[in-house]
Design a protein around this motif. Structure first.
Motif, PDB file in Angstrom:
ATOM      1  N   ALA A 227       0.857  -1.047   0.029  1.00  0.00           N
ATOM      2  CA  ALA A 227       0.112   0.074  -0.094  1.00  0.00           C
ATOM      3  C   ALA A 227       0.365   1.465   0.004  1.00  0.00           C
ATOM      4  CB  ALA A 227      -0.684   0.069   1.111  1.00  0.00           C
ATOM      5  N   SER A 228       2.163   1.536   0.817  1.00  0.00           N
ATOM      6  CA  SER A 228       2.730   2.283   0.700  1.00  0.00           C
ATOM      7  C   SER A 228       3.067   2.346  -0.297  1.00  0.00           C
ATOM      8  CB  SER A 228       3.600   2.245   1.592  1.00  0.00           C
ATOM      9  OG  SER A 228       4.856   1.293   1.824  1.00  0.00           O
ATOM     10  N   HIS A 229       3.793   2.217  -1.236  1.00  0.00           N
ATOM     11  CA  HIS A 229       4.771   2.171  -2.438  1.00  0.00           C
ATOM     12  C   HIS A 229       3.856   2.007  -3.161  1.00  0.00           C
ATOM     13  CE1 HIS A 229       7.404   0.152  -0.246  1.00  0.00           C
ATOM     14  NE2 HIS A 229       8.140   0.795  -0.650  1.00  0.00           N
ATOM     15  N   GLY A 230       2.252   2.178  -3.080  1.00  0.00           N
ATOM     16  CA  GLY A 230       1.629   2.948  -4.635  1.00  0.00           C
ATOM     17  C   GLY A 230       1.059   1.158  -5.359  1.00  0.00           C
ATOM     18  N   ASP A 231       1.438   0.078  -5.136  1.00  0.00           N
ATOM     19  CA  ASP A 231       1.390  -0.636  -5.854  1.00  0.00           C
ATOM     20  C   ASP A 231       0.769  -1.890  -5.315  1.00  0.00           C
ATOM     21  OD1 ASP A 231       1.694  -2.654  -7.823  1.00  0.00           O
ATOM     22  OD2 ASP A 231       4.110  -3.194  -7.564  1.00  0.00           O
ATOM     23  N   ALA A 232      -0.658  -2.905  -5.491  1.00  0.00           N
ATOM     24  CA  ALA A 232      -0.810  -3.911  -5.423  1.00  0.00           C
ATOM     25  C   ALA A 232      -1.025  -5.183  -5.874  1.00  0.00           C
ATOM     26  CB  ALA A 232      -2.694  -3.079  -5.197  1.00  0.00           C
ATOM     27  N   THR A 233       0.025  -5.315  -6.792  1.00  0.00           N
ATOM     28  CA  THR A 233      -0.227  -5.884  -7.569  1.00  0.00           C
ATOM     29  C   THR A 233       0.244  -7.651  -7.211  1.00  0.00           C
ATOM     30  OG1 THR A 233       0.562  -4.870  -9.656  1.00  0.00           O
ATOM     31  CG2 THR A 233       0.990  -7.172  -9.816  1.00  0.00           C
ATOM     32  N   ALA A 234       1.649  -6.698  -6.056  1.00  0.00           N
ATOM     33  CA  ALA A 234       2.336  -8.341  -5.661  1.00  0.00           C
ATOM     34  C   ALA A 234       1.247  -9.223  -4.735  1.00  0.00           C
ATOM     35  CB  ALA A 234       3.482  -8.120  -4.670  1.00  0.00           C
ATOM     36  N   ALA A 235       0.339  -7.854  -3.713  1.00  0.00           N
ATOM     37  CA  ALA A 235      -0.530  -8.988  -2.891  1.00  0.00           C
ATOM     38  C   ALA A 235      -1.649  -8.742  -3.365  1.00  0.00           C
ATOM     39  CB  ALA A 235      -1.123  -7.382  -1.990  1.00  0.00           C
ATOM     40  N   LEU A 236      -2.075  -8.810  -4.643  1.00  0.00           N
ATOM     41  CA  LEU A 236      -2.992  -9.584  -5.703  1.00  0.00           C
ATOM     42  C   LEU A 236      -2.370 -11.047  -6.330  1.00  0.00           C
ATOM     43  CD1 LEU A 236      -4.312  -6.318  -7.657  1.00  0.00           C
ATOM     44  CD2 LEU A 236      -6.052  -8.432  -6.065  1.00  0.00           C
ATOM     45  N   HIS A 237      -1.134 -10.487  -6.571  1.00  0.00           N
ATOM     46  CA  HIS A 237      -0.678 -12.546  -7.105  1.00  0.00           C
ATOM     47  C   HIS A 237      -0.114 -12.965  -5.732  1.00  0.00           C
ATOM     48  CE1 HIS A 237       2.041 -10.376 -10.626  1.00  0.00           C
ATOM     49  NE2 HIS A 237       0.820 -10.326 -11.449  1.00  0.00           N
ATOM     50  N   ALA A 238       0.117 -12.512  -4.807  1.00  0.00           N
ATOM     51  CA  ALA A 238       0.082 -13.488  -3.780  1.00  0.00           C
ATOM     52  C   ALA A 238      -2.064 -14.150  -3.241  1.00  0.00           C
ATOM     53  CB  ALA A 238       0.437 -13.274  -1.977  1.00  0.00           C
ATOM     54  N   THR A 239      -2.952 -13.286  -3.303  1.00  0.00           N
ATOM     55  CA  THR A 239      -4.387 -13.588  -2.742  1.00  0.00           C
ATOM     56  C   THR A 239      -4.931 -14.540  -3.788  1.00  0.00           C
ATOM     57  OG1 THR A 239      -4.743 -11.563  -2.389  1.00  0.00           O
ATOM     58  CG2 THR A 239      -6.551 -12.748  -2.574  1.00  0.00           C
ATOM     59  N   PHE A 240      -3.648 -14.466  -5.520  1.00  0.00           N
ATOM     60  CA  PHE A 240      -4.597 -15.772  -6.596  1.00  0.00           C
ATOM     61  C   PHE A 240      -4.282 -16.925  -5.879  1.00  0.00           C
ATOM     62  CE2 PHE A 240      -5.351 -11.811  -8.851  1.00  0.00           C
ATOM     63  CZ  PHE A 240      -6.857 -12.209  -9.922  1.00  0.00           C
ATOM     64  N   VAL A 241      -3.044 -16.927  -5.285  1.00  0.00           N
ATOM     65  CA  VAL A 241      -2.483 -18.230  -5.388  1.00  0.00           C
ATOM     66  C   VAL A 241      -3.031 -18.949  -4.011  1.00  0.00           C
ATOM     67  CG1 VAL A 241      -0.140 -19.554  -4.521  1.00  0.00           C
ATOM     68  CG2 VAL A 241      -0.618 -17.784  -6.061  1.00  0.00           C
ATOM     69  N   CYS A 242      -3.070 -17.980  -2.669  1.00  0.00           N
ATOM     70  CA  CYS A 242      -3.968 -18.868  -1.928  1.00  0.00           C
ATOM     71  C   CYS A 242      -5.201 -19.327  -2.356  1.00  0.00           C
ATOM     72  CB  CYS A 242      -4.176 -17.464  -0.598  1.00  0.00           C
ATOM     73  SG  CYS A 242      -2.293 -17.169   0.296  1.00  0.00           S
ATOM     74  N   VAL A 243      -6.434 -18.310  -3.132  1.00  0.00           N
ATOM     75  CA  VAL A 243      -7.475 -19.195  -3.602  1.00  0.00           C
ATOM     76  C   VAL A 243      -7.621 -19.676  -4.045  1.00  0.00           C
ATOM     77  CG1 VAL A 243      -8.429 -16.171  -3.072  1.00  0.00           C
ATOM     78  CG2 VAL A 243      -7.814 -17.052  -5.226  1.00  0.00           C
ATOM     79  N   GLY A 244      -6.359 -20.495  -4.732  1.00  0.00           N
ATOM     80  CA  GLY A 244      -6.020 -21.086  -5.661  1.00  0.00           C
ATOM     81  C   GLY A 244      -5.948 -22.318  -4.333  1.00  0.00           C
ATOM     82  N   ALA A 245      -5.499 -22.284  -3.581  1.00  0.00           N
ATOM     83  CA  ALA A 245      -5.555 -23.262  -2.360  1.00  0.00           C
ATOM     84  C   ALA A 245      -6.306 -23.382  -1.559  1.00  0.00           C
ATOM     85  CB  ALA A 245      -4.042 -22.891  -1.652  1.00  0.00           C
ATOM     86  N   ILE A 246      -6.811 -22.530  -1.455  1.00  0.00           N
ATOM     87  CA  ILE A 246      -8.428 -22.540  -0.365  1.00  0.00           C
ATOM     88  C   ILE A 246      -9.454 -23.872  -1.780  1.00  0.00           C
ATOM     89  CG2 ILE A 246     -10.568 -21.836  -0.251  1.00  0.00           C
ATOM     90  CD1 ILE A 246      -8.475 -19.658   0.709  1.00  0.00           C
ATOM     91  N   THR A 247      -9.319 -23.608  -3.107  1.00  0.00           N
ATOM     92  CA  THR A 247     -10.292 -24.259  -4.026  1.00  0.00           C
ATOM     93  C   THR A 247      -9.347 -26.047  -4.145  1.00  0.00           C
ATOM     94  OG1 THR A 247     -11.001 -22.408  -5.390  1.00  0.00           O
ATOM     95  CG2 THR A 247     -11.269 -25.001  -6.530  1.00  0.00           C
ATOM     96  N   LEU A 248      -8.601 -25.992  -3.953  1.00  0.00           N
ATOM     97  CA  LEU A 248      -7.503 -27.640  -4.260  1.00  0.00           C
ATOM     98  C   LEU A 248      -7.892 -28.447  -2.539  1.00  0.00           C
ATOM     99  CD1 LEU A 248      -4.409 -26.758  -5.358  1.00  0.00           C
ATOM    100  CD2 LEU A 248      -6.246 -28.176  -6.249  1.00  0.00           C
ATOM    101  N   THR A 249      -8.288 -27.142  -1.767  1.00  0.00           N
ATOM    102  CA  THR A 249      -8.948 -28.100  -0.593  1.00  0.00           C
ATOM    103  C   THR A 249      -9.993 -28.831  -0.535  1.00  0.00           C
ATOM    104  OG1 THR A 249      -9.476 -26.475   0.254  1.00  0.00           O
ATOM    105  CG2 THR A 249      -8.020 -26.696   1.064  1.00  0.00           C
TER     106      THR A 249
END
Length: 471
Positions: free
Chosen positions: A426-448
């Motif tokens: 947030a402080s760098h004005g770049d949310a891409t890294a947070a979005l990428h990490a979130t995509f990985v996590c929701v993919g893992a949730i689906t795999l369960t």
């Protein structure tokens, strides 16, 4: 003289129900591409906007169990008219909101109306259309459910660019007026065959459990709740749901009889729907956010990028029949769940400067496997229900679908908040890294959810059985 209504004579009713479904489905998808514009207008971070999606889905899930009883008690015509009024009023309140809290409250009002539109419309069709024409009628009113997601994101982006995000909600007003006038003329007034007492205590436990768990999940990012309070909410929610389970075992007429869960395919299907849809429910929020905030696309272009998702999803529905007939439910769901989770995680590879063809292919493949997942999961869930359990079984499935959608939006918001803080995005004005990490996590949730579908019997049904339930 034969007074049995024909398919042709009931066409106005089918058009009316189709219009109501279109209005609801359009509203469910048109909002997503407008969220960043809403955030700017309301002076909020785009990463803090899942509550706009979450509040609507939770309100729909909460009021679906009561919709059937209300229609039986007060009649389908009166209930349907009330639903249109509430949904349209909620849309007006959304457009008039000046703060995020006001917008969330207005979305709850919208959700109350939306919770009754689709079930009451289907109920009116079920009680009006001859059994021989039922599948044909349901196929007709299912078309808007496909068209809404197809045009919703693009229309939302276009309205934001040529006017403002307020028109995402104002567009419902003329549709609501037309629907109300038409309902006065063509909506039949069916009542329940016998008066049943509403299971108020069971409903209170079920609703409070859903709200507590949803707030606990959403509270991490949206409400700023302390971890102790979040834990208390989660425990209270689980206790309320367990209380309902014990109550339903002894009640004479519970909202959802426990006999439903004695049917193996239904039990597995409903639990699989819950966990698989948490990941899928987050994607309509995350993808437009990635395209606009992460890649800097305009709302219109971000909406157009969602068209391959909808088109591929429509095309894959017919493949479900052939795949399930050849491979069986268990194999299709096991393999496809892995594909869905992998495609969700694959959005971590999206970067500025990539070729457009790669992005379109990625979105189309995700749309195809995601739609196939929904079709087969729903078919598994409903295929073995007899007539006495069809109504409560379908209502519970609808509730779980909306609840999981709300959970998905809340989980996405919580993950984004956690990763934004951890990665200092947030402080760098770049949310891409947070979005990428979130995509990985929701993919893992689906795999369960593969652990749930693994319990299915390895059977291969007749094609006709799949077609009838999938419709």
């Amino acid at each position: 003289m034969n007074t049995t209504p024909t398919y042709t004579s009931l066409r106005p009713l089918l058009w009316l129900v189709s219009l109501a479904i279109f209005m609801q489905m359009l509203d469910s998808t048109i909002v997503n591409t407008a969220l960043p514009a809403m955030a700017r207008s309301l002076h909020e971070s785009p990463l803090q906007m899942p509550s706009v999606v979450f509040s609507y889905a939770l309100a729909v899930a909460m009021f679906i169990p009561a919709s059937g009883w209300i229609a039986d008690r007060y009649g389908t015509r009166r209930t349907f008219l009330f639903a249109i009024i509430v949904f349209t009023l909620g849309s007006l309140l959304c457009a008039a909101a000046l703060h995020l809290s006001q917008l969330v409250a207005a979305r709850v009002v919208q959700g109350i109306g939306g919770a009754m539109l689709l079930p009451i419309g289907r109920l009116a069709v079920l009680r009006s259309v001859p059994r021989s024409e039922f599948l044909r009628a349901m196929s007709f009113i299912a078309i808007p459910a496909l068209i809404g997601p197809l045009i919703g994101p693009t229309l939302g982006g276009w309205l934001v660019e040529i006017a403002s995000w307020h028109w995402v909600f104002l567009i419902n007003l003329p549709i609501g007026v037309i629907g109300f006038i038409a309902a006065l003329k063509v909506m039949p007034d069916h009542y329940g065959e016998q008066r049943q007492r509403f299971d108020l205590s069971g409903y209170a436990m079920l609703a409070s459990g859903m709200v507590a768990l949803s707030l606990a999940l959403d509270g991490i990012s949206e409400l700023g709740l302390r971890s102790v309070f979040v834990m208390l909410l989660a425990i209270a929610g689980l206790a309320a749901l367990i209380g309902y389970w014990l109550h339903a075992a002894n009640a004479k007429a519970p909202l959802f009889p426990l006999a439903l869960f004695k049917i193996g395919s239904y039990r597995i299907g409903i639990l699989g729907n819950l966990f698989a849809r948490i990941g899928s429910g987050s994607m309509p929020f995350l993808i437009p956010l990635l395209l606009q905030v992460g890649l800097g696309m305009s709302p219109m272009n971000a909406g157009l990028m969602m068209v391959p998702v909808a088109l591929a999803g429509m095309a894959s529905k017919r493949a479900a029949v052939r795949l399930v007939t050849r491979l069986g439910y268990r194999r299709v769901l096991m393999v496809n769940t892995v594909l869905v989770g992998a495609m969700m995680a694959s959005f971590v590879l999206v970067q500025p400067g990539q070729h457009l063809a790669w992005r379109l292919l990625q979105l189309a493949v995700f749309g195809a496997v995601n739609s196939l997942q929904f079709t087969v999961m729903n078919t598994v869930t409903l295929r073995d229900l007899d007539r006495s359990l069809a109504s409560p079984g379908n209502a519970l499935l609808s509730m779980v679908m909306m609840l999981a959608t709300g959970f998905g939006a809340a989980a996405a918001g919580s993950l984004l908040a956690a990763f934004s803080e951890h990665l200092d995005a947030a402080s760098h004005g770049d949310a891409t890294a947070a979005l990428h990490a979130t995509f990985v996590c929701v993919g893992a949730i689906t795999l369960t959810s593969t652990l749930i579908f693994w319990q299915l019997a390895d059977t291969r049904p007749e094609p006709k059985q799949v077609e009838e339930v999938a419709e």
